[in-house]
Design an enzyme around this catalytic site. Structure first.
Site, PDB file in Angstrom:
ATOM      1  N   PRO A   2     -26.757 -30.253  -3.727  1.00 60.65           N
ATOM      2  CA  PRO A   2     -26.919 -29.487  -2.485  1.00 60.65           C
ATOM      3  C   PRO A   2     -26.973 -27.995  -2.766  1.00 60.65           C
ATOM      4  O   PRO A   2     -26.175 -27.459  -3.531  1.00 60.65           O
ATOM      5  CB  PRO A   2     -25.657 -29.853  -1.688  1.00 60.65           C
ATOM      6  CG  PRO A   2     -25.229 -31.182  -2.238  1.00 60.65           C
ATOM      7  CD  PRO A   2     -25.587 -31.143  -3.686  1.00 60.65           C
ATOM      8  N   GLU A   3     -27.948 -27.316  -2.157  1.00 63.62           N
ATOM      9  CA  GLU A   3     -28.076 -25.874  -2.313  1.00 63.62           C
ATOM     10  C   GLU A   3     -27.436 -25.185  -1.109  1.00 63.62           C
ATOM     11  O   GLU A   3     -26.965 -25.847  -0.182  1.00 63.62           O
ATOM     12  CB  GLU A   3     -29.563 -25.501  -2.440  1.00 63.62           C
ATOM     13  CG  GLU A   3     -30.271 -26.133  -3.620  1.00 63.62           C
ATOM     14  CD  GLU A   3     -29.911 -25.494  -4.955  1.00 63.62           C
ATOM     15  OE1 GLU A   3     -29.061 -24.572  -4.967  1.00 63.62           O
ATOM     16  OE2 GLU A   3     -30.472 -25.902  -5.973  1.00 63.62           O
TER      17      GLU A   3
END
Length: 270
Positions: A2-3
């Site tokens: 996840p960014e």
């Protein structure tokens, strides 16, 4: 992994369901995450969850007793469900609320984390050395230009360094550099302030658009899978190595830079 936009959408998704509610219990079903979950997390039981904030990729659950620091790692996802909802495989943490709902962390690879601090969270060892948030006024061309002076480091790895600015992950670095017309291997110290103006603008634009698109998936945080997934963006270079550039129609080149896939146009990026 996840960014920043995915983590921000996670924050937006869970906050309305848990803010302002009393934490009745913290269940740790498997403490073997990236770091062992400390017993201190139980100190929040009986207190209200005041707000959910984000710093870089960390979610900060502010309570009356202190702050729970939550990280999704590589595979973690959150969901808000009724307490009596049957657990599924890899549900390692459950934070229960007086509302009858609970927040669950599901993390198959166990690279996530749940920690606790009673002190100023900004001075915690995981947060103290982080650069500014990219969508704030503190991240601007003047700042990035000054930080880059005499740096021979490639601009792509420079903007992905969390000590310089947080949250510019691989996808967004590829896209912003393409939009700004900057070659990813160009030395950070050799880029003019005018070009940094464009780069900062496109970093902000790319991240903001990803967050905006993710907002359409917020209902998923109360569903069984609890995951918004990656956003259906129209990516111009990332993942398109060998395909035609959307601007000049020449083939995009793909290389490894800083051990990450890097795609760029030899014609449009200098």
């Amino acid at each position: 992994m996840p960014e920043l936009p995915e983590v921000e959408v996670s924050r937006m998704g869970i906050a309305p369901h848990i803010e302002g509610h009393k934490i009745t219990r913290v269940n740790v079903y498997d403490a073997r995450l990236r770091w062992p979950v400390p017993e201190q997390v139980h100190q929040v039981e009986g207190g209200d969850l005041i707000r959910v904030k984000r710093r870089a990729k960390y979610l900060l659950l502010e309570t009356e007793q202190g702050v729970l620091i939550l990280h999704l790692g590589m595979s973690g996802k959150l969901r808000v469900v009724p307490i009596d909802t049957p657990r599924v495989k890899h549900d390692h943490i459950q934070i229960e609320f007086s509302s009858g709902q609970c927040l669950r962390l599901n993390d198959p690879r166990r690279f996530g984390a749940l920690l606790f601090t009673e002190d100023n969270v900004d001075e915690h060892k995981l947060l103290a050395m982080l650069g500014p948030e990219p969508l704030t006024e503190y991240f601007n061309a003047d700042y990035l230009f000054e930080r880059s002076r005499d740096k021979k480091q490639p601009i792509k790895t420079f903007i992905m360094d969390n000590h310089q600015v947080v949250g510019v992950g691989n996808i967004y670095a590829n896209e912003a550099l393409f939009k700004a017309g900057i070659h990813p291997k160009r030395a950070a110290g050799a880029i003019s302030k005018a070009r940094y103006e464009r780069l900062v603008m496109y970093i902000k634009e790319t991240l903001a658009e990803a967050i905006k698109q993710g907002g359409t998936t917020l209902r998923d945080f109360t569903r069984a899978d609890g995951s918004p997934g990656y956003f259906a963006q129209k990516l111009q270079v990332y993942g398109r190595g060998g395909k035609m550039c959307m601007r000049c129609k020449k083939p995009l080149r793909e290389i490894r830079l800083g051990q990450r896939s890097t795609v760029y146009c030899t014609q449009c990026q200098r």
